[in-house]
Design an enzyme around this catalytic site. Structure first.
Site, PDB file in Angstrom:
ATOM      1  N   CYS A 215      10.043  63.937  49.935  1.00  0.00           N
ATOM      2  CA  CYS A 215       9.727  65.351  50.137  1.00  0.00           C
ATOM      3  C   CYS A 215       8.790  65.931  49.071  1.00  0.00           C
ATOM      4  O   CYS A 215       8.326  67.057  49.207  1.00  0.00           O
ATOM      5  CB  CYS A 215      11.011  66.161  50.196  1.00  0.00           C
ATOM      6  SG  CYS A 215      12.161  65.602  51.485  1.00  0.00           S
ATOM      7  N   HIS A 294       8.507  61.145  37.148  1.00  0.00           N
ATOM      8  CA  HIS A 294       9.110  60.078  37.952  1.00  0.00           C
ATOM      9  C   HIS A 294      10.232  59.430  37.142  1.00  0.00           C
ATOM     10  O   HIS A 294      10.004  58.927  36.047  1.00  0.00           O
ATOM     11  CB  HIS A 294       8.031  59.037  38.293  1.00  0.00           C
ATOM     12  CG  HIS A 294       8.338  58.209  39.490  1.00  0.00           C
ATOM     13  ND1 HIS A 294       9.522  57.534  39.652  1.00  0.00           N
ATOM     14  CD2 HIS A 294       7.601  57.946  40.598  1.00  0.00           C
ATOM     15  CE1 HIS A 294       9.502  56.882  40.804  1.00  0.00           C
ATOM     16  NE2 HIS A 294       8.355  57.123  41.402  1.00  0.00           N
ATOM     17  N   HIS A 383      11.904  73.404  46.938  1.00  0.00           N
ATOM     18  CA  HIS A 383      12.058  72.578  48.129  1.00  0.00           C
ATOM     19  C   HIS A 383      13.385  72.859  48.827  1.00  0.00           C
ATOM     20  O   HIS A 383      14.460  72.734  48.228  1.00  0.00           O
ATOM     21  CB  HIS A 383      11.971  71.097  47.761  1.00  0.00           C
ATOM     22  CG  HIS A 383      12.423  70.179  48.852  1.00  0.00           C
ATOM     23  ND1 HIS A 383      11.912  70.242  50.134  1.00  0.00           N
ATOM     24  CD2 HIS A 383      13.339  69.180  48.864  1.00  0.00           C
ATOM     25  CE1 HIS A 383      12.489  69.324  50.881  1.00  0.00           C
ATOM     26  NE2 HIS A 383      13.363  68.672  50.138  1.00  0.00           N
ATOM     27  N   HIS A 412      17.035  78.453  56.304  1.00  0.00           N
ATOM     28  CA  HIS A 412      17.737  79.066  57.436  1.00  0.00           C
ATOM     29  C   HIS A 412      16.860  79.079  58.686  1.00  0.00           C
ATOM     30  O   HIS A 412      17.326  78.762  59.788  1.00  0.00           O
ATOM     31  CB  HIS A 412      18.139  80.495  57.068  1.00  0.00           C
ATOM     32  CG  HIS A 412      18.938  81.201  58.121  1.00  0.00           C
ATOM     33  ND1 HIS A 412      18.356  81.882  59.173  1.00  0.00           N
ATOM     34  CD2 HIS A 412      20.289  81.325  58.290  1.00  0.00           C
ATOM     35  CE1 HIS A 412      19.301  82.396  59.946  1.00  0.00           C
ATOM     36  NE2 HIS A 412      20.480  82.074  59.424  1.00  0.00           N
ATOM     37  N   ASN A 416      15.271  71.735  56.787  1.00  0.00           N
ATOM     38  CA  ASN A 416      14.549  70.917  55.812  1.00  0.00           C
ATOM     39  C   ASN A 416      13.363  70.279  56.524  1.00  0.00           C
ATOM     40  O   ASN A 416      13.516  69.320  57.283  1.00  0.00           O
ATOM     41  CB  ASN A 416      15.482  69.852  55.237  1.00  0.00           C
ATOM     42  CG  ASN A 416      14.805  68.969  54.198  1.00  0.00           C
ATOM     43  OD1 ASN A 416      13.582  69.009  54.025  1.00  0.00           O
ATOM     44  ND2 ASN A 416      15.578  68.156  53.506  1.00  0.00           N
TER      45      ASN A 416
END
Length: 482
Positions: A215, A294, A383, A412, A416
């Site tokens: 994502c 990372h 996110h 909502h 996602n």
């Protein structure tokens, strides 16, 4: 790498060749004009002085010219976000909870325990009743074929791109750089090839496909597009961020692999970037910072979001119980890297003092001082992975409920939508009329691996919402309890 620097230098030399030639010419004209008003005796003295100091004059002029040239060629070009468009699914693809549970039951893939678990996840997820799933998952039984997956991704990508081109009046042929990030669906020909074919783009277009990055890949694509816009002058780049649901729905009974079924929904976004100075007057934002961290060297982080087969061979994405802890650690790493670029000196000193105090006198349980990011950022786009993910960031950064409103409402309204969720959130802020000139917005995204990426944008105007956004017909109903 040397060839990259050569290419960069050549590109910038060509771009700024006219100014570099014109400026000295203008200087000569000004000097000659001034000289025309001087007396002959004064001109003779100036000429004599130049002859005596000819070497110094040449060295001085050469140094100035090379200094100006080096500064211009080394200076980073600003990257403007001209506009962006979020895909708005048609009404017939809506999947309220009752329909989701009915289809899950009729498909016959899940046992009673799994159905009850999915119902609980939905009720606690923060999703509303107006999220969408692709057509293939509305069929009974579901049809997760390659053809259906292609149909979904074409619908999302081309829908967002058509809106983007219509809103900006930029022609597809003018786009010279194309990025598509889609983590779990990477067909041949690629997704970027599908865009090139649809819009009949020229042979010189540069295309890049990012897969398997989760994502957070949307910000990765923005970062790479920024780098390419530093190499190529006066051009446009498009980033398309999406995820494919059709072929990545899990049809088994492993609870850790059922959670994505309940959270991920149909969506995508197309973002138009440019380094053209002429675009500044109509661009919405300027890119200020991109920071990518990372934590993949840690095994727990690496395996917390994992695509695997279950005990009976069903493929899906497994979410570890350590996900929230891993996300918190990734966020700390990212804000540690971002902080020095954006925080005022007072916040940096407070953090340093707390760090030293803990090391010298404090216990291991005592937390470091959390910088007040509200003094830097006016808006936050976190996110919308889940209600828990948003809550974790809210607690870690000590944000107010109003700071995470856009994230909760995007979850909502759309669910996602993976890497595009931060753009649905930015569209929400615009639709509410909250984005003012000079405001700074912080986009934060998490991805498998495990990664945390940040992008900071500065509003160049009082931003108005673009036409045909997912919020256009419903913004008056938000915020809602979620």
């Amino acid at each position: 790498m040397n060839l990259i620097y050569v290419k960069t230098g050549y590109s910038r030399l060509i771009t700024y060749l006219v100014p570099l030639c014109v400026v000295p010419f203008i200087g000569i004209i000004i000097i000659m004009k001034q000289a025309s008003h001087m007396k002959q005796e004064d001109m003779d003295q100036v000429w004599l002085h130049l002859q005596c100091n000819l070497v110094r004059v040449i060295i001085c002029c050469t140094t100035i010219v090379f200094g100006i040239t080096f500064y211009i060629m080394r200076r980073s070009r600003p990257v403007y976000l001209v506009d962006f468009a979020c895909y708005k699914p048609p009404p017939h693809l809506k999947v309220p909870f009752s329909k989701f549970m009915l289809h899950s039951t009729l498909n016959g893939y899940f046992n009673g325990s799994s159905l009850g678990f999915q119902r609980k996840i939905l009720e606690r997820s923060g999703l509303g009743e107006e999220t969408h799933l692709p057509q293939a998952l509305h069929s009974i039984p579901s049809n997760p074929s390659i053809a259906a997956a292609r149909e979904e991704v074409e619908q999302v990508m081309f829908g967002a791109l058509d809106d983007l081109f219509a809103n900006t009046n930029v022609k597809p042929k003018d786009i010279k750089i194309v990025f598509v990030n889609c983590s779990l669906f990477n067909p041949t020909p690629s997704l970027t090839a599908m865009i090139v074919n649809r819009y009949k783009k020229g042979y010189d277009v540069r295309t890049y496909n990012l897969g398997g990055m989760g994502c957070s890949a949307g910000i990765t694509a923005i970062d790479l597009a920024k780098d390419l816009l530093q190499l190529h002058g006066n051009t446009y780049a498009v980033v398309v961020s999406t995820e494919n649901i059709t072929q990545n729905c899990y049809f088994g009974n492993n609870r850790a692999m059922l959670i994505p079924n309940c959270l991920f929904r149909l969506g995508g976004a197309a973002i138009l970037l440019s380094n053209k100075f002429s675009e500044r007057r109509r661009a919405k934002y300027e890119l200020v910072h991109v920071v990518r961290t990372h934590n993949g060297a840690d095994d727990k982080s690496f395996k917390c979001v994992h695509q695997v087969q279950d005990a009976v061979g069903k493929l899906g994405v497994c979410l570890s119980r350590d996900l929230m802890e891993v996300a918190g650690e990734a966020l700390k790493a990212n804000i540690t890297a971002l902080g020095p670029f954006v925080l005022p000196m007072r916040e940096k000193l407070l953090f340093l003092c707390s760090f030293l105090a803990k090391k010298l006198f404090g216990s291991e349980k005592k937390a470091y001082y959390v910088p007040n990011f509200n003094v830097v950022f006016d808006h936050f786009c976190i996110h919308a992975g889940s209600k828990a993910v948003i809550g974790e960031v809210e607690r870690n950064l000590k944000l107010l409920p109003s700071d995470v409103e856009a994230s909760r409402m995007a979850l909502h309204r759309s669910g996602n939508t993976s890497s595009s969720s931060i753009w649905y959130e930015l569209a929400y802020i615009e639709a509410k009329g909250k984005m003012k000139r000079g405001n700074r917005v912080w986009q934060i995204a998490f991805g498998s691996g495990f990664k945390c990426n940040s992008a900071v944008w500065k509003a160049l105007t009082h931003v108005k919402p673009s036409p045909n956004t997912p919020w256009e017909d419903c913004i008056h109903r938000y915020p809602v309890a979620a």
